[in-house]
Design a protein around this motif. Structure first.
Motif, PDB file in Angstrom:
ATOM      1  N   UNK A   1      -5.916   6.219   0.536  1.00  0.00           N
ATOM      2  CA  UNK A   1      -6.468   7.539   0.247  1.00  0.00           C
ATOM      3  C   UNK A   1      -5.475   8.371  -0.554  1.00  0.00           C
ATOM      4  N   UNK A   2      -4.208   8.342  -0.157  1.00  0.00           N
ATOM      5  CA  UNK A   2      -3.166   9.078  -0.876  1.00  0.00           C
ATOM      6  C   UNK A   2      -3.075   8.581  -2.315  1.00  0.00           C
ATOM      7  N   UNK A   3      -3.153   7.250  -2.481  1.00  0.00           N
ATOM      8  CA  UNK A   3      -3.085   6.680  -3.825  1.00  0.00           C
ATOM      9  C   UNK A   3      -4.269   7.145  -4.678  1.00  0.00           C
ATOM     10  N   UNK A   4      -5.448   7.138  -4.110  1.00  0.00           N
ATOM     11  CA  UNK A   4      -6.627   7.582  -4.868  1.00  0.00           C
ATOM     12  C   UNK A   4      -6.494   9.043  -5.287  1.00  0.00           C
ATOM     13  N   UNK A   5      -6.107   9.900  -4.353  1.00  0.00           N
ATOM     14  CA  UNK A   5      -6.003  11.328  -4.613  1.00  0.00           C
ATOM     15  C   UNK A   5      -4.973  11.610  -5.704  1.00  0.00           C
ATOM     16  N   UNK A   6      -3.888  10.827  -5.729  1.00  0.00           N
ATOM     17  CA  UNK A   6      -2.792  11.084  -6.657  1.00  0.00           C
ATOM     18  C   UNK A   6      -2.816  10.191  -7.891  1.00  0.00           C
ATOM     19  N   UNK A   7      -3.921   9.465  -8.078  1.00  0.00           N
ATOM     20  CA  UNK A   7      -4.081   8.683  -9.301  1.00  0.00           C
ATOM     21  C   UNK A   7      -3.212   7.445  -9.392  1.00  0.00           C
ATOM     22  N   UNK A   8      -2.771   6.913  -8.256  1.00  0.00           N
ATOM     23  CA  UNK A   8      -1.968   5.695  -8.255  1.00  0.00           C
ATOM     24  C   UNK A   8      -2.870   4.459  -8.310  1.00  0.00           C
ATOM     25  N   UNK A   9      -2.290   3.350  -8.687  1.00  0.00           N
ATOM     26  CA  UNK A   9      -3.025   2.095  -8.726  1.00  0.00           C
ATOM     27  C   UNK A   9      -3.484   1.696  -7.319  1.00  0.00           C
ATOM     28  N   UNK A  10      -4.723   1.220  -7.215  1.00  0.00           N
ATOM     29  CA  UNK A  10      -5.250   0.725  -5.940  1.00  0.00           C
ATOM     30  C   UNK A  10      -5.295  -0.797  -6.004  1.00  0.00           C
ATOM     31  N   UNK A  11      -4.518  -1.427  -5.163  1.00  0.00           N
ATOM     32  CA  UNK A  11      -4.449  -2.889  -5.122  1.00  0.00           C
ATOM     33  C   UNK A  11      -4.906  -3.402  -3.761  1.00  0.00           C
ATOM     34  N   UNK A  12      -5.259  -4.677  -3.648  1.00  0.00           N
ATOM     35  CA  UNK A  12      -5.641  -5.223  -2.339  1.00  0.00           C
ATOM     36  C   UNK A  12      -4.478  -5.137  -1.347  1.00  0.00           C
TER      37      UNK A  12
ATOM     38  N   UNK B   1       0.827  -1.207   0.000  1.00  0.00           N
ATOM     39  CA  UNK B   1       0.000   0.000   0.000  1.00  0.00           C
ATOM     40  C   UNK B   1       0.863   1.260   0.000  1.00  0.00           C
ATOM     41  N   UNK B   2       2.147   1.108   0.235  1.00  0.00           N
ATOM     42  CA  UNK B   2       3.067   2.254   0.307  1.00  0.00           C
ATOM     43  C   UNK B   2       2.938   3.090  -0.970  1.00  0.00           C
ATOM     44  N   UNK B   3       2.561   4.359  -0.854  1.00  0.00           N
ATOM     45  CA  UNK B   3       2.357   5.175  -2.057  1.00  0.00           C
ATOM     46  C   UNK B   3       3.630   5.490  -2.824  1.00  0.00           C
ATOM     47  N   UNK B   4       4.792   5.214  -2.221  1.00  0.00           N
ATOM     48  CA  UNK B   4       6.058   5.513  -2.881  1.00  0.00           C
ATOM     49  C   UNK B   4       6.714   4.270  -3.487  1.00  0.00           C
TER      50      UNK B   4
END
Length: 317
Positions: free
Chosen positions: A259-270, A48-51
């Motif tokens: 949430x950070x991923x959604x806001x920044x357009x990153x892939x959302x995975x389980x 889940x790490x956004x980086x």
């Protein structure tokens, strides 16, 4: 097709040095009665790490992901009662490339039950000193480093102060996205190159950079992340935590990452909800650290590029 791409990019001597280093690492932990364990390198869950980005895969007709680290598997073993343990093997990260990165790399990660971050820092320093034959070791807080080099307290400085410091210290074609990015830019572009020779252990990071570490008050009463990083000559080698064991807080952080991923357009995975279950079951108090073995070998052998210590980097895989 280039005719010599079948050849390894590393010399045979470098590969012999790699084999010796892996043997030395295993001997180090055998002497300390830390058990080597295996965990999956392919999982139904992603980071889940956004980086960091997981590399997707297919397994038995279902989506899967190559492990970005062995952390979640090791923590599930800790909750099951395995005790002090380590993993020495492959990890995978999307988009990792360059002189210090390869999408497939070798990671050492270990956990010490009943220890905090400072006790583990000492063991990291011992391992690095033995492998690299370095005796010069210094430990300092994140605050001390910023005050010494930039005359700026990273915990109390405003977002605008940090952004102005970035603008003053480096030339960028963009503005930092947020406070955390300002701190990361200052660390990577200004502070790491200033660390000099020897082993540097940096601890008590800003609370917003806690990742999976617990947060406590330091001597000044500031909330800090109980994590540390180890550098040699400004090259980051290891990242360690006094591990978070609160399942509710862990779930909150996972959700914040998403949430950070959604806001920044990153892939959302389980995400790894099984870690939350493991913490609910009761993971012991412990400290853990991950160390890049390829970078360690680069330093030990005096190599300039990661391709010199990997037989077949991604361009030849």
């Amino acid at each position: 097709m280039t005719a010599d791409l079948w050849r390894p990019s590393a010399t045979i001597e470098a590969l012999r040095q790699r084999a010796a280093l892996l043997a030395d690492i295993r001997q180090f932990f055998a002497e300390r009665r830390v058990m080597e364990v295996e965990v999956p390198v392919i999982s139904r869950r992603a980071t889940s790490d956004p980086h960091i980005e997981s590399i997707p895969a297919q397994c038995s007709g279902a989506s899967a992901y190559l492990a970005t680290s062995p952390e979640f598997g090791l923590k599930r073993l800790l909750a099951a009662g395995i005790g002090d343990c380590y993993y020495l093997g492959k990890a995978f990260r999307q988009g990792e490339a360059g002189g210090r990165h390869n999408p497939e790399f070798t990671m050492l990660e270990w956990y010490r039950c009943g220890w905090d971050d400072h006790q583990l820092m000492d063991e990291v320093a011992t391992l690095l000193s033995q492998v690299l034959d370095i005796r010069q070791v210094r430990s300092l807080s994140y605050r001390q480093l910023f005050l010494h080099e930039l005359q700026l307290d990273p915990h109390s400085a405003s977002d605008k102060d940090l952004a102005r410091c970035v603008e003053r210290e480096m030339e960028l074609s963009f503005s930092p996205y947020d406070r955390s990015e300002s701190l990361d830019l200052l660390m990577s572009h200004r502070l790491e190159p200033a660390m000099g020779e020897g082993i540097t252990l940096l601890y008590d990071f800003p609370a917003e950079q806690a990742a999976l570490a617990r947060v406590t008050a330091d001597k000044q009463g500031t909330q800090v992340a109980r994590r540390f990083e180890a550098y040699v000559g400004g090259l980051e080698l290891a990242n360690g935590y006094w591990e978070l064991t609160d399942s509710a807080e862990q779930l909150r952080r996972f959700e914040a990452d998403l949430d950070y991923r959604r806001i920044n357009g990153h892939t959302i995975n389980p995400f790894e909800e099984r870690l939350v279950s493991a913490l609910q079951a009761g993971m012991p108090e412990c400290a853990g650290v991950a160390l890049g073995v390829d970078r360690l070998l680069m330093l030990a052998g005096g190599y300039e590029s990661i391709e010199e210590v990997i037989a077949f980097p991604i361009e030849r895989a």
